[in-house]
Scaffold this motif. Structure first.
Motif, PDB file in Angstrom:
ATOM      1  N   ALA A 138       0.879  -1.181  -0.157  1.00 22.47           N
ATOM      2  CA  ALA A 138       0.067  -0.014   0.106  1.00 22.47           C
ATOM      3  C   ALA A 138       0.989   1.281  -0.218  1.00 22.47           C
ATOM      4  CB  ALA A 138      -1.035   0.002   1.403  1.00 22.47           C
ATOM      5  N   ILE A 139       2.151   1.012   0.107  1.00 26.80           N
ATOM      6  CA  ILE A 139       2.943   2.249   0.286  1.00 26.80           C
ATOM      7  C   ILE A 139       3.835   2.198  -0.981  1.00 26.80           C
ATOM      8  CG2 ILE A 139       4.906   3.429   1.582  1.00 26.80           C
ATOM      9  CD1 ILE A 139       4.341   1.577   4.014  1.00 26.80           C
ATOM     10  N   THR A 140       3.376   3.325  -1.902  1.00 24.17           N
ATOM     11  CA  THR A 140       4.213   3.425  -3.043  1.00 24.17           C
ATOM     12  C   THR A 140       5.427   4.392  -3.234  1.00 24.17           C
ATOM     13  OG1 THR A 140       2.564   5.057  -3.891  1.00 24.17           O
ATOM     14  CG2 THR A 140       2.019   2.562  -4.329  1.00 24.17           C
ATOM     15  N   LEU A 141       5.265   5.439  -2.191  1.00 19.38           N
ATOM     16  CA  LEU A 141       6.099   6.395  -2.053  1.00 19.38           C
ATOM     17  C   LEU A 141       6.804   6.326  -0.799  1.00 19.38           C
ATOM     18  CD1 LEU A 141       3.597   8.155  -3.761  1.00 19.38           C
ATOM     19  CD2 LEU A 141       5.456   8.659  -4.683  1.00 19.38           C
ATOM     20  N   ALA A 142       8.085   6.703  -0.436  1.00 14.68           N
ATOM     21  CA  ALA A 142       8.710   6.639   0.770  1.00 14.68           C
ATOM     22  C   ALA A 142       9.721   7.858   0.858  1.00 14.68           C
ATOM     23  CB  ALA A 142       9.691   5.517   0.956  1.00 14.68           C
ATOM     24  N   GLY A 143       9.886   8.420   2.164  1.00 16.47           N
ATOM     25  CA  GLY A 143      10.655   9.261   2.492  1.00 16.47           C
ATOM     26  C   GLY A 143      12.340   9.149   2.757  1.00 16.47           C
ATOM     27  N   LEU A 144      12.510   7.662   2.507  1.00 20.00           N
ATOM     28  CA  LEU A 144      13.969   7.372   2.509  1.00 20.00           C
ATOM     29  C   LEU A 144      14.157   6.304   1.353  1.00 20.00           C
ATOM     30  CD1 LEU A 144      14.587   5.956   6.277  1.00 20.00           C
ATOM     31  CD2 LEU A 144      15.559   7.977   5.286  1.00 20.00           C
ATOM     32  N   ALA A 166      10.497   9.375  -2.655  1.00 13.21           N
ATOM     33  CA  ALA A 166       9.731  10.651  -3.057  1.00 13.21           C
ATOM     34  C   ALA A 166      10.299  11.982  -2.368  1.00 13.21           C
ATOM     35  CB  ALA A 166       8.393  10.540  -3.173  1.00 13.21           C
ATOM     36  N   GLY A 167      11.578  11.688  -1.807  1.00 18.79           N
ATOM     37  CA  GLY A 167      12.063  12.980  -1.045  1.00 18.79           C
ATOM     38  C   GLY A 167      11.717  12.924   0.591  1.00 18.79           C
ATOM     39  N   LYS A 168      12.384  13.629   1.284  1.00 18.90           N
ATOM     40  CA  LYS A 168      12.389  13.668   2.807  1.00 18.90           C
ATOM     41  C   LYS A 168      11.239  14.738   3.092  1.00 18.90           C
ATOM     42  CE  LYS A 168      17.124  12.009   3.766  1.00 18.90           C
ATOM     43  NZ  LYS A 168      18.316  12.106   4.673  1.00 18.90           N
ATOM     44  N   TYR A 169      10.796  14.647   4.462  1.00 12.13           N
ATOM     45  CA  TYR A 169      10.098  15.459   4.863  1.00 12.13           C
ATOM     46  C   TYR A 169       9.932  16.983   4.478  1.00 12.13           C
ATOM     47  CZ  TYR A 169      12.474  17.413   8.685  1.00 12.13           C
ATOM     48  OH  TYR A 169      13.939  18.313   9.254  1.00 12.13           O
ATOM     49  N   GLY A 170      11.242  17.556   4.355  1.00 12.11           N
ATOM     50  CA  GLY A 170      11.432  18.874   3.958  1.00 12.11           C
ATOM     51  C   GLY A 170      11.598  19.176   2.517  1.00 12.11           C
ATOM     52  N   ALA A 171      11.577  18.243   1.810  1.00 12.87           N
ATOM     53  CA  ALA A 171      11.653  18.266   0.306  1.00 12.87           C
ATOM     54  C   ALA A 171      11.223  17.328  -0.452  1.00 12.87           C
ATOM     55  CB  ALA A 171      13.257  18.512  -0.150  1.00 12.87           C
ATOM     56  N   PRO A 172       9.656  17.211  -0.615  1.00 17.29           N
ATOM     57  CA  PRO A 172       9.016  16.115  -1.249  1.00 17.29           C
ATOM     58  C   PRO A 172       9.322  16.262  -2.714  1.00 17.29           C
ATOM     59  CG  PRO A 172       7.680  17.568  -0.241  1.00 17.29           C
ATOM     60  CD  PRO A 172       8.800  18.164   0.147  1.00 17.29           C
ATOM     61  N   ASP A 173       9.129  15.468  -3.374  1.00 19.53           N
ATOM     62  CA  ASP A 173       9.030  15.570  -4.889  1.00 19.53           C
ATOM     63  C   ASP A 173       7.543  15.587  -5.318  1.00 19.53           C
ATOM     64  OD1 ASP A 173       8.886  15.111  -7.855  1.00 19.53           O
ATOM     65  OD2 ASP A 173      10.722  13.604  -7.600  1.00 19.53           O
ATOM     66  N   TYR A 174       7.075  16.594  -5.572  1.00 17.35           N
ATOM     67  CA  TYR A 174       5.644  16.721  -5.733  1.00 17.35           C
ATOM     68  C   TYR A 174       4.981  16.377  -6.962  1.00 17.35           C
ATOM     69  CZ  TYR A 174       5.925  19.977  -1.767  1.00 17.35           C
ATOM     70  OH  TYR A 174       5.919  20.908  -0.682  1.00 17.35           O
ATOM     71  N   GLU A 175       5.865  16.439  -7.888  1.00 16.12           N
ATOM     72  CA  GLU A 175       5.571  15.926  -9.393  1.00 16.12           C
ATOM     73  C   GLU A 175       5.300  14.545  -9.162  1.00 16.12           C
ATOM     74  OE1 GLU A 175       7.085  15.969 -13.930  1.00 16.12           O
ATOM     75  OE2 GLU A 175       8.127  17.114 -12.442  1.00 16.12           O
TER      76      GLU A 175
END
Length: 399
Positions: A138-144, A166-175
């Protein structure tokens, strides 16, 4: 002559009346037929539109049973709806698959639509709970990224492309988050330091839930968060089975009397200071649950106060020199295998009772990602405190 004329007049008048009545009857018949035919041509009445369910009409059924957790609650309503409250004041409505959101939802309530199968997980401590529920898919994107995970299933999922960084908490890859159709972002409390990120995710239509298990006052309350994720994923039975089994396994330990033995849990920083836990920290409390006494019980915690603190070696020496057991926290600078490696960090530790009696232990680096391992840590601590001969999961002895 007169009678004859009168007779003829009556006959003619009567004869004319019969056709007139027939015509009237025929006209009446045609009118009736026309009405019937007209009635058939009228459109049939449309069925009544189903009434939209309203927020106020949701019928309460029950609440999720919780033994220790205080930072969330789940209330169940008819037809599969759930209302969730988090300790930071955020509220959520979970809409079951195939159903519509009710009308009149308060503005402050965030709507989550099941199935939740494209989650952006930034709160790394939650990954172990998803693993236990067999729900890592169910997790398709991760912060690590893959290299940051000690949980093999998470690392393998990224390497196989089933999960992406998909980027860490302070710099997510929005796209990337939008491209993968993210339906929920599970953030750690670090997001409070970058509120603009949370706001941007919400502007993009991505609901955000902040994981607050670290705020639980009881160590076992942290693990009970598995019930929250189970409610979101429809896996309540699996979570209940796991937690009931955990409590059954820990019950003999929790029911035993305290050994009275003191324990210090620490690591030495790069500057030579000693990092220890405050008394309200879950590690310090876990030592108490396992039957020990935390050496720095006088270091009180408070609202807004960090659960750890640095002290000078002199202060640590004074507070822990006569401690029965030393446990070195390897999370920051790596695992130790020998007492000599510990003494290389600070030679004065040779004076400590635990070092002289051979009661020095070290944690494994994977302890703090494997959140559900806290139960095993409590069991390990009990084994060390009691002197029992039992296998250990997260502690190992320094030779």
């Amino acid at each position: 002559m007169l009678r004859l004329r009168l007779y003829r007049k009556r006959v003619m008048t009567t004869g004319n009346r019969l056709p007139l009545r027939g015509l009237l009857a025929l006209a009446l018949l045609l009118v009736l037929c026309g009405c019937v035919q007209g009635a058939k041509q009228l459109p049939s009445p449309e069925p009544e539109a189903p009434q939209t369910l309203s927020w106020d009409a949701l019928e309460y059924e029950r609440s999720l049973d919780l033994l220790y957790a205080e930072q969330f609650s789940v209330d169940y309503y008819t037809n599969g709806y759930q209302k969730i409250a988090i300790g930071d004041g955020n509220r959520y409505l979970v809409v079951p698959e195939g159903a519509n959101a009710p009308s009149g939802i308060p503005e402050e309530v965030t709507v989550l639509y099941q199935p939740l199968d494209s989650i952006y997980l930034v709160a790394t401590s939650a990954m172990d709970l998803f693993r236990q529920l067999d729900a890592i898919d169910a997790i398709t994107l991760a912060g690590l990224d893959a290299g940051g995970w000690y949980i093999p299933e998470a690392r393998e999922a990224i390497e196989a492309g089933r999960m992406v960084f998909a980027g860490k908490y302070g710099a997510p890859d929005y796209e990337r988050i939008l491209d993968l159709g993210c339906d929920l972002a599970v953030e750690s409390t670090m997001i409070y330091h970058t509120p603009e990120v949370k706001e941007q995710l919400e502007r993009l239509g991505i609901p955000v839930l902040v994981e607050r298990s670290s705020y639980e006052s009881h160590p076992l309350g942290r693990m009970e968060w598995i019930k929250l994720y189970a409610a979101l994923l429809g896996k309540e039975a699996e979570a209940a089975d796991y937690f009931d089994g955990l409590m059954e396994r820990l019950a003999p330990i929790l029911e035993q009397e305290n050994t009275g033995k003191t324990v210090a849990f620490f690591y030495i920083t790069s500057t030579g200071a000693v990092n220890v836990r405050r008394s309200g920290d879950y590690i310090a409390k876990s030592i108490g649950l396992a039957g020990g006494v935390y050496a720095f019980s006088d270091l009180e915690s408070g609202e807004g106060v960090k659960s750890t603190m640095n002290m000078q070696m002199e202060s640590f020496y004074e507070g822990a020199r006569n401690t029965d057991i030393l446990i070195y926290n390897s999370a920051i600078d790596g695992e130790l295998q020998t007492v000599d490696q510990l003494l290389e960090k600070s030679g004065v530790l040779a004076d400590f009772k635990a070092v002289q009696e051979g009661n020095v232990w070290c944690t494994g680096k994977n302890l703090f990602q494997e959140s559900l391992g806290l139960g095993d840590l409590i069991a390990d601590l009990h084994t060390v405190l009691s002197g029992e001969d039992a296998p250990l999961t997260y502690l190992h002895h320094l030779d």
